[in-house]
Design a protein around this motif. Structure first.
Motif, PDB file in Angstrom:
ATOM      1  N   ARG A  68       0.833  -1.205   0.000  1.00  0.00           N
ATOM      2  CA  ARG A  68       0.000   0.000   0.000  1.00  0.00           C
ATOM      3  C   ARG A  68       0.865   1.252   0.000  1.00  0.00           C
ATOM      4  O   ARG A  68       0.586   2.210  -0.728  1.00  0.00           O
ATOM      5  N   GLY A  69       1.934   1.254   0.799  1.00  0.00           N
ATOM      6  CA  GLY A  69       2.843   2.403   0.830  1.00  0.00           C
ATOM      7  C   GLY A  69       3.496   2.636  -0.520  1.00  0.00           C
ATOM      8  O   GLY A  69       3.601   3.780  -0.980  1.00  0.00           O
ATOM      9  N   GLU A  70       3.919   1.563  -1.152  1.00  0.00           N
ATOM     10  CA  GLU A  70       4.512   1.709  -2.488  1.00  0.00           C
ATOM     11  C   GLU A  70       3.482   2.231  -3.479  1.00  0.00           C
ATOM     12  O   GLU A  70       3.761   3.159  -4.245  1.00  0.00           O
ATOM     13  N   ASP A  71       2.285   1.627  -3.476  1.00  0.00           N
ATOM     14  CA  ASP A  71       1.244   2.024  -4.420  1.00  0.00           C
ATOM     15  C   ASP A  71       0.790   3.467  -4.209  1.00  0.00           C
ATOM     16  O   ASP A  71       0.568   4.195  -5.176  1.00  0.00           O
ATOM     17  N   ASP A  72       0.646   3.872  -2.955  1.00  0.00           N
ATOM     18  CA  ASP A  72       0.093   5.192  -2.647  1.00  0.00           C
ATOM     19  C   ASP A  72       1.120   6.320  -2.626  1.00  0.00           C
ATOM     20  O   ASP A  72       0.782   7.459  -2.930  1.00  0.00           O
ATOM     21  N   VAL A  73       2.363   6.010  -2.250  1.00  0.00           N
ATOM     22  CA  VAL A  73       3.361   7.065  -2.056  1.00  0.00           C
ATOM     23  C   VAL A  73       4.494   6.973  -3.078  1.00  0.00           C
ATOM     24  O   VAL A  73       4.763   7.927  -3.805  1.00  0.00           O
ATOM     25  N   LEU A  74       5.151   5.842  -3.135  1.00  0.00           N
ATOM     26  CA  LEU A  74       6.358   5.727  -3.955  1.00  0.00           C
ATOM     27  C   LEU A  74       6.069   5.694  -5.454  1.00  0.00           C
ATOM     28  O   LEU A  74       6.670   6.453  -6.222  1.00  0.00           O
ATOM     29  N   PHE A  75       5.185   4.827  -5.881  1.00  0.00           N
ATOM     30  CA  PHE A  75       4.970   4.647  -7.313  1.00  0.00           C
ATOM     31  C   PHE A  75       4.475   5.906  -8.019  1.00  0.00           C
ATOM     32  O   PHE A  75       4.934   6.198  -9.129  1.00  0.00           O
ATOM     33  N   PRO A  76       3.552   6.675  -7.436  1.00  0.00           N
ATOM     34  CA  PRO A  76       3.152   7.914  -8.120  1.00  0.00           C
ATOM     35  C   PRO A  76       4.326   8.880  -8.332  1.00  0.00           C
ATOM     36  O   PRO A  76       4.431   9.511  -9.388  1.00  0.00           O
ATOM     37  N   VAL A  77       5.216   8.971  -7.357  1.00  0.00           N
ATOM     38  CA  VAL A  77       6.394   9.835  -7.491  1.00  0.00           C
ATOM     39  C   VAL A  77       7.304   9.310  -8.594  1.00  0.00           C
ATOM     40  O   VAL A  77       7.768  10.064  -9.455  1.00  0.00           O
ATOM     41  N   LEU A  78       7.565   8.013  -8.577  1.00  0.00           N
ATOM     42  CA  LEU A  78       8.441   7.425  -9.591  1.00  0.00           C
ATOM     43  C   LEU A  78       7.850   7.577 -10.991  1.00  0.00           C
ATOM     44  O   LEU A  78       8.576   7.896 -11.940  1.00  0.00           O
ATOM     45  N   GLN A  79       6.559   7.369 -11.128  1.00  0.00           N
ATOM     46  CA  GLN A  79       5.935   7.504 -12.447  1.00  0.00           C
ATOM     47  C   GLN A  79       5.987   8.947 -12.936  1.00  0.00           C
ATOM     48  O   GLN A  79       6.215   9.177 -14.117  1.00  0.00           O
ATOM     49  N   ALA A  80       5.800   9.894 -12.044  1.00  0.00           N
ATOM     50  CA  ALA A  80       5.852  11.300 -12.438  1.00  0.00           C
ATOM     51  C   ALA A  80       7.264  11.704 -12.855  1.00  0.00           C
ATOM     52  O   ALA A  80       7.445  12.433 -13.836  1.00  0.00           O
ATOM     53  N   GLU A  81       8.257  11.228 -12.129  1.00  0.00           N
ATOM     54  CA  GLU A  81       9.646  11.605 -12.414  1.00  0.00           C
ATOM     55  C   GLU A  81      10.288  10.746 -13.507  1.00  0.00           C
ATOM     56  O   GLU A  81      11.247  11.176 -14.147  1.00  0.00           O
ATOM     57  N   HIS A  82       9.794   9.526 -13.683  1.00  0.00           N
ATOM     58  CA  HIS A  82      10.387   8.588 -14.646  1.00  0.00           C
ATOM     59  C   HIS A  82       9.285   7.886 -15.442  1.00  0.00           C
ATOM     60  O   HIS A  82       9.044   6.681 -15.253  1.00  0.00           O
ATOM     61  N   PRO A  83       8.634   8.604 -16.353  1.00  0.00           N
ATOM     62  CA  PRO A  83       7.551   7.979 -17.117  1.00  0.00           C
ATOM     63  C   PRO A  83       8.006   6.772 -17.938  1.00  0.00           C
ATOM     64  O   PRO A  83       7.189   5.920 -18.288  1.00  0.00           O
ATOM     65  N   GLU A  84       9.295   6.666 -18.186  1.00  0.00           N
ATOM     66  CA  GLU A  84       9.810   5.536 -18.964  1.00  0.00           C
ATOM     67  C   GLU A  84       9.661   4.201 -18.227  1.00  0.00           C
ATOM     68  O   GLU A  84       9.808   3.139 -18.834  1.00  0.00           O
ATOM     69  N   ILE A  85       9.380   4.220 -16.928  1.00  0.00           N
ATOM     70  CA  ILE A  85       9.222   2.963 -16.184  1.00  0.00           C
ATOM     71  C   ILE A  85       7.749   2.648 -15.901  1.00  0.00           C
ATOM     72  O   ILE A  85       7.453   1.835 -15.034  1.00  0.00           O
ATOM     73  N   SER A  86       6.853   3.257 -16.654  1.00  0.00           N
ATOM     74  CA  SER A  86       5.417   3.028 -16.439  1.00  0.00           C
ATOM     75  C   SER A  86       5.048   1.549 -16.525  1.00  0.00           C
ATOM     76  O   SER A  86       4.247   1.060 -15.736  1.00  0.00           O
ATOM     77  N   GLN A  87       5.626   0.839 -17.493  1.00  0.00           N
ATOM     78  CA  GLN A  87       5.314  -0.596 -17.623  1.00  0.00           C
ATOM     79  C   GLN A  87       5.825  -1.384 -16.417  1.00  0.00           C
ATOM     80  O   GLN A  87       5.176  -2.324 -15.958  1.00  0.00           O
ATOM     81  N   THR A  88       6.979  -0.996 -15.911  1.00  0.00           N
ATOM     82  CA  THR A  88       7.523  -1.661 -14.724  1.00  0.00           C
ATOM     83  C   THR A  88       6.606  -1.434 -13.531  1.00  0.00           C
ATOM     84  O   THR A  88       6.279  -2.380 -12.801  1.00  0.00           O
ATOM     85  N   ILE A  89       6.178  -0.182 -13.338  1.00  0.00           N
ATOM     86  CA  ILE A  89       5.272   0.139 -12.226  1.00  0.00           C
ATOM     87  C   ILE A  89       3.964  -0.623 -12.384  1.00  0.00           C
ATOM     88  O   ILE A  89       3.430  -1.176 -11.413  1.00  0.00           O
ATOM     89  N   SER A  90       3.461  -0.713 -13.578  1.00  0.00           N
ATOM     90  CA  SER A  90       2.222  -1.460 -13.834  1.00  0.00           C
ATOM     91  C   SER A  90       2.399  -2.936 -13.474  1.00  0.00           C
ATOM     92  O   SER A  90       1.521  -3.540 -12.851  1.00  0.00           O
ATOM     93  N   ALA A  91       3.529  -3.518 -13.852  1.00  0.00           N
ATOM     94  CA  ALA A  91       3.802  -4.922 -13.522  1.00  0.00           C
ATOM     95  C   ALA A  91       3.920  -5.114 -12.011  1.00  0.00           C
ATOM     96  O   ALA A  91       3.411  -6.111 -11.459  1.00  0.00           O
ATOM     97  N   LEU A  92       4.561  -4.174 -11.327  1.00  0.00           N
ATOM     98  CA  LEU A  92       4.695  -4.271  -9.873  1.00  0.00           C
ATOM     99  C   LEU A  92       3.331  -4.162  -9.192  1.00  0.00           C
ATOM    100  O   LEU A  92       3.040  -4.903  -8.243  1.00  0.00           O
ATOM    101  N   ARG A  93       2.494  -3.259  -9.666  1.00  0.00           N
ATOM    102  CA  ARG A  93       1.135  -3.139  -9.114  1.00  0.00           C
ATOM    103  C   ARG A  93       0.336  -4.423  -9.358  1.00  0.00           C
ATOM    104  O   ARG A  93      -0.439  -4.852  -8.501  1.00  0.00           O
ATOM    105  N   GLN A  94       0.507  -5.024 -10.518  1.00  0.00           N
ATOM    106  CA  GLN A  94      -0.174  -6.281 -10.813  1.00  0.00           C
ATOM    107  C   GLN A  94       0.288  -7.370  -9.839  1.00  0.00           C
ATOM    108  O   GLN A  94      -0.531  -8.138  -9.321  1.00  0.00           O
ATOM    109  N   ASP A  95       1.593  -7.421  -9.578  1.00  0.00           N
ATOM    110  CA  ASP A  95       2.108  -8.358  -8.568  1.00  0.00           C
ATOM    111  C   ASP A  95       1.464  -8.104  -7.214  1.00  0.00           C
ATOM    112  O   ASP A  95       1.107  -9.047  -6.498  1.00  0.00           O
TER     113      ASP A  95
END
Length: 161
Positions: A68-95
């Motif tokens: 939940r912490g990753e989904d709510d806090v970390l991942f939005p920051v990473l996606q905003a700063e590094h849009p090139e890892i959107s697929q990685t973030i999506s895969a991690l959320r799916q996990d």
């Protein structure tokens, strides 16, 4: 005269720069919690029942809070700063969703007073997916996290409050 609280906050902020280490440390704590839950599941039936309520539920809560912490806090920051890892973030959320489903199955099993073999199967399945997820996450995010400047509490970001 120095303000000890301000000094502590400054030291905490300086420490927060090492988000890659924070992630690996959170993963190690969760691995330890899973190990304790697995030991409780393999104990004799009488003590396993008591210990499972404590250790398996504690593990389930800790892993859920971490994701939940990753989904709510970390991942939005990473996606905003590094849009090139959107697929990685999506895969991690799916996990995270798959692991939440497995944790729900474990919680139902614990509530039903299952045989130790049943609990061991649940925990083994969670362990396999969790470890694969952790390794992928660390490998995929390590370099980005090493450079991340985020003014947040590690416990809030990684659910380890």
């Amino acid at each position: 005269m120095t303000d000890p609280a301000a000094d502590r906050r400054t030291g905490e902020r300086d420490r927060l720069v090492a988000w890659d280490r924070e992630l690996r440390a959170a993963h190690e704590r969760l691995r330890d919690a899973l190990r304790v839950a697995r030991e409780a599941a393999s104990a004799d039936a009488e003590s396993a029942g008591r210990d499972l309520l404590l250790y398996c539920r504690g593990f389930c809560l800790a892993l859920s809070a971490h994701h939940r912490g990753e989904d709510d806090v970390l991942f939005p920051v990473l996606q905003a700063e590094h849009p090139e890892i959107s697929q990685t973030i999506s895969a991690l959320r799916q996990d995270h969703g798959m692991i939440a489903h497995l944790l729900g199955g474990l919680e139902l099993a614990v509530d039903g007073a299952p045989a130790p073999d049943d609990l061991a199967r649940h925990l083994e399945g969670i362990a396999a997916i969790m470890e694969s997820h952790f390794r992928y996450e660390e490998r995929s995010l390590d370099a980005i996290l090493a450079e991340l400047a985020l003014d947040e509490e590690p416990g809030r970001v990684f659910g380890m409050l």
